[in-house]
Motif scaffolding. Structure first.
Motif, PDB file in Angstrom:
ATOM      1  N   THR A   1      26.193  37.686  20.918  1.00  0.00           N
ATOM      2  CA  THR A   1      25.304  36.588  21.292  1.00  0.00           C
ATOM      3  C   THR A   1      25.001  36.681  22.774  1.00  0.00           C
ATOM      4  O   THR A   1      25.917  36.673  23.606  1.00  0.00           O
ATOM      5  CB  THR A   1      25.943  35.233  20.973  1.00  0.00           C
TER       6      THR A   1
ATOM      7  N   SER B   1      10.950  32.841  19.077  1.00  0.00           N
ATOM      8  CA  SER B   1      11.955  33.410  19.975  1.00  0.00           C
ATOM      9  C   SER B   1      12.361  34.789  19.479  1.00  0.00           C
ATOM     10  O   SER B   1      12.661  34.967  18.293  1.00  0.00           O
ATOM     11  CB  SER B   1      13.183  32.495  20.044  1.00  0.00           C
TER      12      SER B   1
ATOM     13  N   GLN C   1      21.946  38.634  18.754  1.00  0.00           N
ATOM     14  CA  GLN C   1      21.114  37.439  18.724  1.00  0.00           C
ATOM     15  C   GLN C   1      21.151  36.712  20.068  1.00  0.00           C
ATOM     16  O   GLN C   1      22.049  36.923  20.888  1.00  0.00           O
ATOM     17  CB  GLN C   1      21.600  36.493  17.631  1.00  0.00           C
TER      18      GLN C   1
ATOM     19  N   SER D   1      16.672  33.107  19.046  1.00  0.00           N
ATOM     20  CA  SER D   1      17.588  31.970  19.156  1.00  0.00           C
ATOM     21  C   SER D   1      17.744  31.178  17.866  1.00  0.00           C
ATOM     22  O   SER D   1      18.578  30.285  17.775  1.00  0.00           O
ATOM     23  CB  SER D   1      17.085  31.028  20.244  1.00  0.00           C
ATOM     24  N   GLY D   2      16.895  31.486  16.893  1.00  0.00           N
ATOM     25  CA  GLY D   2      16.843  30.691  15.675  1.00  0.00           C
ATOM     26  C   GLY D   2      15.655  29.757  15.662  1.00  0.00           C
ATOM     27  O   GLY D   2      15.337  29.169  14.619  1.00  0.00           O
ATOM     28  N   THR D   3      14.977  29.617  16.804  1.00  0.00           N
ATOM     29  CA  THR D   3      13.764  28.817  16.900  1.00  0.00           C
ATOM     30  C   THR D   3      12.554  29.727  16.714  1.00  0.00           C
ATOM     31  O   THR D   3      12.526  30.833  17.263  1.00  0.00           O
ATOM     32  CB  THR D   3      13.673  28.111  18.264  1.00  0.00           C
TER      33      THR D   3
ATOM     34  N   GLY E   1      16.205  28.371  22.932  1.00  0.00           N
ATOM     35  CA  GLY E   1      15.133  27.598  22.309  1.00  0.00           C
ATOM     36  C   GLY E   1      13.962  28.474  21.919  1.00  0.00           C
ATOM     37  O   GLY E   1      14.128  29.471  21.217  1.00  0.00           O
TER      38      GLY E   1
ATOM     39  N   ASP F   1      21.537  33.229  22.268  1.00  0.00           N
ATOM     40  CA  ASP F   1      22.192  31.928  22.182  1.00  0.00           C
ATOM     41  C   ASP F   1      21.152  30.865  21.849  1.00  0.00           C
ATOM     42  O   ASP F   1      19.985  30.945  22.268  1.00  0.00           O
ATOM     43  CB  ASP F   1      22.863  31.614  23.520  1.00  0.00           C
ATOM     44  N   SER F   2      21.551  29.856  21.116  1.00  0.00           N
ATOM     45  CA  SER F   2      20.611  28.818  20.694  1.00  0.00           C
ATOM     46  C   SER F   2      19.981  28.082  21.870  1.00  0.00           C
ATOM     47  O   SER F   2      18.908  27.487  21.743  1.00  0.00           O
ATOM     48  CB  SER F   2      21.309  27.823  19.763  1.00  0.00           C
ATOM     49  N   SER F   3      20.608  28.137  23.052  1.00  0.00           N
ATOM     50  CA  SER F   3      20.083  27.444  24.224  1.00  0.00           C
ATOM     51  C   SER F   3      18.768  28.046  24.721  1.00  0.00           C
ATOM     52  O   SER F   3      18.053  27.411  25.498  1.00  0.00           O
ATOM     53  CB  SER F   3      21.110  27.464  25.357  1.00  0.00           C
TER      54      SER F   3
ATOM     55  N   THR G   1      23.658  35.333  26.309  1.00  0.00           N
ATOM     56  CA  THR G   1      23.412  34.121  27.090  1.00  0.00           C
ATOM     57  C   THR G   1      22.653  34.443  28.372  1.00  0.00           C
ATOM     58  O   THR G   1      22.485  33.583  29.234  1.00  0.00           O
ATOM     59  CB  THR G   1      24.735  33.427  27.435  1.00  0.00           C
TER      60      THR G   1
END
Length: 251
Positions: free
Chosen positions: A98, A160, A118, A155-157, A124, A120-122, A100
């Motif tokens: 992940t 992205s 991947q 990020s999963g969004t 966005g 990090d989800s941050s 960052t």
């Protein structure tokens, strides 16, 4: 497909949209579903070397990994970035990485097997970067190899992505070393090799690719979803970058 040079096809490839060729460049051996637009202006690469240098500097600010080298991740979850890896890096087997922040690999990068890389989800809606660049050897090093069922995700969004950049310059110097090799993967990142060759083969699929030279083989597919001009790249949760000026001339 936009090419500053010739487009040459073998074994009945298809471009489902339009084909744009700069100047007196030609196209042969390719079925074009849209229009063939010749005499276009020669476009510069969309991200400058100066910008890539700046991103590398940002990665160093997060620290430098020097041991163990080569840096091999084969299992478990690793959270990393921004960071410079001062050697080759191999992400394989069941490893989950992940990001960052921006990752700079100063050697070769291999992503293989069932590994997942991947953001990090941050992040966005923003996209992130992995730059592969050995400044002391851009002719036979600075290579990206992605294969098997490896997944490279944002990020999963929606919107992205991870962009993988190789600064290998073999193709530009008339050499035979590929900057990026992609095969047998269904992941869909963005690939960028401004001075090198990208080879896509077998069942590989990706969203956007820009290179000095591009080879697409077998059943590989480029599903063009978004251009670099539409992507906002972030160095991590605290910083961002985007292209503010971009022009494409279409008659």
């Amino acid at each position: 497909v936009y090419s500053n040079g010739n487009i040459v096809g073998e074994n009945s490839p298809t471009i489902t949209g339009d084909a744009f060729l700069a100047g007196a460049s030609t196209i042969s051996g390719v079925t074009v579903g849209g229009n063939i637009q010749t005499g276009q202006p020669s476009l510069p690469m969309s991200i400058s070397d100066a910008q890539l240098d700046a991103w590398e500097t940002g990665a160093v600010a997060g620290g430098i990994h020097t041991t163990p080298c080569p840096y091999v991740l084969s299992s478990g979850t690793t959270v990393i970035g921004p960071k410079k890896i001062a050697c080759d890096m191999d992400i394989k087997n069941t490893a989950v990485v992940t990001l960052t922040g921006t990752l700079w690999v100063a050697g070769n990068l291999t992503i293989q097997n069932s590994t997942v890389v991947q953001l990090d989800s941050s992040y966005g809606v923003d996209s992130g970067l992995i730059i592969v660049d050995d400044p002391f050897n851009r002719s036979t090093k600075s290579i990206i190899d992605v294969k098997n069922s490896a997944e490279i995700k944002g990020s999963g969004t929606a919107g992205s992505y991870i962009m993988l950049v190789s600064r290998n310059n073999s193709a530009e110097s008339a050499g035979s070393t590929d900057a990026v090799e992609i095969q047998n993967t269904s992941s869909a990142p963005i690939y960028y090799a401004p001075h090198g060759s990208i080879e896509i083969q077998n069942s590989a699929a990706l969203k956007e690719v820009t290179a000095y030279k591009l080879e697409i083989r077998n059943s590989a597919t480029v599903t063009y979803e978004t251009g670099l001009a539409n992507i906002n790249f972030s160095s991590g949760p605290t910083g961002g970058w985007d292209i503010r000026d971009w022009g494409e001339v279409v008659p």
